[in-house]
Design a protein around this motif. Structure first.
Motif, PDB file in Angstrom:
ATOM      1  N   ARG A  58       0.774  -1.089  -0.101  1.00 25.44           N
ATOM      2  CA  ARG A  58      -0.036  -0.005   0.174  1.00 25.44           C
ATOM      3  C   ARG A  58       1.000   1.362   0.090  1.00 25.44           C
ATOM      4  O   ARG A  58       1.634   1.233   0.990  1.00 25.44           O
ATOM      5  CB  ARG A  58      -1.054   0.097   1.083  1.00 25.44           C
ATOM      6  CG  ARG A  58      -1.999   1.014   1.097  1.00 25.44           C
ATOM      7  CD  ARG A  58      -2.996   1.081   2.455  1.00 25.44           C
ATOM      8  NE  ARG A  58      -3.672  -0.352   2.394  1.00 25.44           N
ATOM      9  CZ  ARG A  58      -4.866  -0.667   1.826  1.00 25.44           C
ATOM     10  NH1 ARG A  58      -5.406   0.315   0.768  1.00 25.44           N
ATOM     11  NH2 ARG A  58      -5.277  -1.765   1.697  1.00 25.44           N
ATOM     12  N   GLN A  59       0.806   2.050  -0.905  1.00 24.75           N
ATOM     13  CA  GLN A  59       1.721   3.349  -0.875  1.00 24.75           C
ATOM     14  C   GLN A  59       0.911   4.363  -1.797  1.00 24.75           C
ATOM     15  O   GLN A  59      -0.028   4.133  -2.534  1.00 24.75           O
ATOM     16  CB  GLN A  59       2.814   3.014  -2.058  1.00 24.75           C
ATOM     17  CG  GLN A  59       2.601   2.403  -3.463  1.00 24.75           C
ATOM     18  CD  GLN A  59       3.966   2.047  -4.135  1.00 24.75           C
ATOM     19  OE1 GLN A  59       4.820   2.599  -4.095  1.00 24.75           O
ATOM     20  NE2 GLN A  59       3.537   0.905  -4.676  1.00 24.75           N
ATOM     21  N   TYR A  60       1.301   5.526  -1.413  1.00 23.28           N
ATOM     22  CA  TYR A  60       0.917   6.805  -2.136  1.00 23.28           C
ATOM     23  C   TYR A  60       1.061   6.894  -3.558  1.00 23.28           C
ATOM     24  O   TYR A  60       2.297   6.701  -3.639  1.00 23.28           O
ATOM     25  CB  TYR A  60       1.350   7.989  -1.167  1.00 23.28           C
ATOM     26  CG  TYR A  60       0.651   9.172  -1.754  1.00 23.28           C
ATOM     27  CD1 TYR A  60      -0.637   9.622  -1.760  1.00 23.28           C
ATOM     28  CD2 TYR A  60       1.331  10.031  -2.677  1.00 23.28           C
ATOM     29  CE1 TYR A  60      -1.126  10.939  -1.897  1.00 23.28           C
ATOM     30  CE2 TYR A  60       0.916  11.218  -3.237  1.00 23.28           C
ATOM     31  CZ  TYR A  60      -0.312  11.769  -2.999  1.00 23.28           C
ATOM     32  OH  TYR A  60      -0.691  12.790  -3.523  1.00 23.28           O
ATOM     33  N   ARG A  61       0.192   7.213  -4.446  1.00 23.91           N
ATOM     34  CA  ARG A  61       0.555   7.342  -5.723  1.00 23.91           C
ATOM     35  C   ARG A  61       0.088   8.896  -6.190  1.00 23.91           C
ATOM     36  O   ARG A  61      -1.012   9.315  -6.067  1.00 23.91           O
ATOM     37  CB  ARG A  61      -0.461   6.446  -6.745  1.00 23.91           C
ATOM     38  CG  ARG A  61       0.384   5.060  -6.519  1.00 23.91           C
ATOM     39  CD  ARG A  61       1.627   4.851  -7.182  1.00 23.91           C
ATOM     40  NE  ARG A  61       2.051   3.541  -7.378  1.00 23.91           N
ATOM     41  CZ  ARG A  61       3.192   3.237  -7.617  1.00 23.91           C
ATOM     42  NH1 ARG A  61       4.078   4.116  -7.814  1.00 23.91           N
ATOM     43  NH2 ARG A  61       3.359   2.041  -7.641  1.00 23.91           N
ATOM     44  N   ILE A  71       0.740  -4.839  -6.455  1.00 24.99           N
ATOM     45  CA  ILE A  71       1.820  -5.770  -6.466  1.00 24.99           C
ATOM     46  C   ILE A  71       3.119  -4.858  -6.342  1.00 24.99           C
ATOM     47  O   ILE A  71       3.018  -3.861  -6.892  1.00 24.99           O
ATOM     48  CB  ILE A  71       1.635  -7.037  -7.403  1.00 24.99           C
ATOM     49  CG1 ILE A  71       1.868  -6.304  -8.729  1.00 24.99           C
ATOM     50  CG2 ILE A  71       0.532  -7.834  -7.130  1.00 24.99           C
ATOM     51  CD1 ILE A  71       1.963  -7.416  -9.752  1.00 24.99           C
ATOM     52  N   PRO A  72       4.084  -5.510  -5.688  1.00 25.79           N
ATOM     53  CA  PRO A  72       5.453  -4.661  -5.923  1.00 25.79           C
ATOM     54  C   PRO A  72       5.879  -4.297  -7.209  1.00 25.79           C
ATOM     55  O   PRO A  72       5.953  -5.515  -8.173  1.00 25.79           O
ATOM     56  CB  PRO A  72       6.375  -5.507  -4.866  1.00 25.79           C
ATOM     57  CG  PRO A  72       5.639  -6.514  -3.985  1.00 25.79           C
ATOM     58  CD  PRO A  72       4.338  -6.538  -4.967  1.00 25.79           C
ATOM     59  N   ASP A 141       3.520   0.092   2.969  1.00 25.59           N
ATOM     60  CA  ASP A 141       3.089  -0.920   4.115  1.00 25.59           C
ATOM     61  C   ASP A 141       2.803  -2.030   3.237  1.00 25.59           C
ATOM     62  O   ASP A 141       2.203  -2.059   2.277  1.00 25.59           O
ATOM     63  CB  ASP A 141       1.672  -0.626   4.799  1.00 25.59           C
ATOM     64  CG  ASP A 141       1.866   0.774   5.744  1.00 25.59           C
ATOM     65  OD1 ASP A 141       2.969   1.004   6.252  1.00 25.59           O
ATOM     66  OD2 ASP A 141       1.090   1.540   5.676  1.00 25.59           O
ATOM     67  N   VAL A 142       3.149  -3.239   3.757  1.00 28.26           N
ATOM     68  CA  VAL A 142       2.917  -4.436   3.347  1.00 28.26           C
ATOM     69  C   VAL A 142       1.747  -5.257   4.333  1.00 28.26           C
ATOM     70  O   VAL A 142       1.730  -5.296   5.365  1.00 28.26           O
ATOM     71  CB  VAL A 142       4.326  -5.319   3.555  1.00 28.26           C
ATOM     72  CG1 VAL A 142       4.233  -6.663   2.966  1.00 28.26           C
ATOM     73  CG2 VAL A 142       5.772  -4.634   2.919  1.00 28.26           C
TER      74      VAL A 142
END
Length: 178
Positions: A58-61, A71-72, A141-142
């Motif tokens: 989970r990451q900011y775009r 997915i990574p 966050d994973v």
């Protein structure tokens, strides 16, 4: 179908991860101008835990101005970098796990109407705990997810990232998960 011919390509902008061109094209006898975005490519990885869960990030775009569940993945360090090496690097950098078992799943062209970005997608199993190596500007966050729950997010429109959707659907099909 009539022949389509590109007459010229002019570089309009060079950014950190892409180049934008203005193409002049003749299609069906009509001359048009198109925007074209070049991207050197990327790789993504679908990490599968021993109990069959998928590690998601989970990451900011910035383009969407929100956090996404994906997915990574990451861009190639050089245009000729093998995508499997990029996938292995991104797995460890973003999740803190590595794997010696990466299996090719698919290739995805993200936006064929105006961009040539191509992402090689791999499955990682036999995950080995390591350490996250995030860039200074990254906050990731994973999370562990059941495939069925990810499929539900896709079908209800809660997940919109194309590479992630393609990877999860392909993996679920391959594994017979509904």
């Amino acid at each position: 179908m009539e022949k389509t011919t590109r007459l010229k390509r002019d570089l309009a902008y060079t950014g950190t991860i892409l180049k934008i061109y203005r193409d002049t094209v003749v299609a069906n006898g009509i001359e048009e101008e198109y925007d074209y975005i070049h991207h050197d490519g990327a790789a993504a990885v679908l990490p599968v835990t021993k109990d069959g869960k998928i590690l998601m990030v989970r990451q900011y775009r910035n383009a969407l101005d929100r956090f996404t569940l994906e997915i990574p993945a990451g861009k190639l360090d050089a245009p000729d970098e093998p995508k499997i090496e990029c996938a292995a690097r991104e797995l460890e950098e973003e999740t803190g796990f590595r794997s010696e078992t990466l299996e090719f799943l698919m290739t995805v062209n993200t936006t064929v109407a105006f961009c040539d970005e191509q992402i090689g997608v791999y499955i990682a199993k036999d995950l080995i705990p390591s350490k996250q190596h995030l860039d200074a500007d990254e906050s990731i966050d994973v999370e562990e997810w059941e495939v069925k729950d990810l499929l539900d997010m896709i079908y209800t429109g809660k997940m919109t990232d194309a590479k992630t959707i393609a990877a999860i659907l392909a993996y679920a099909q391959k594994e017979g998960i509904r």
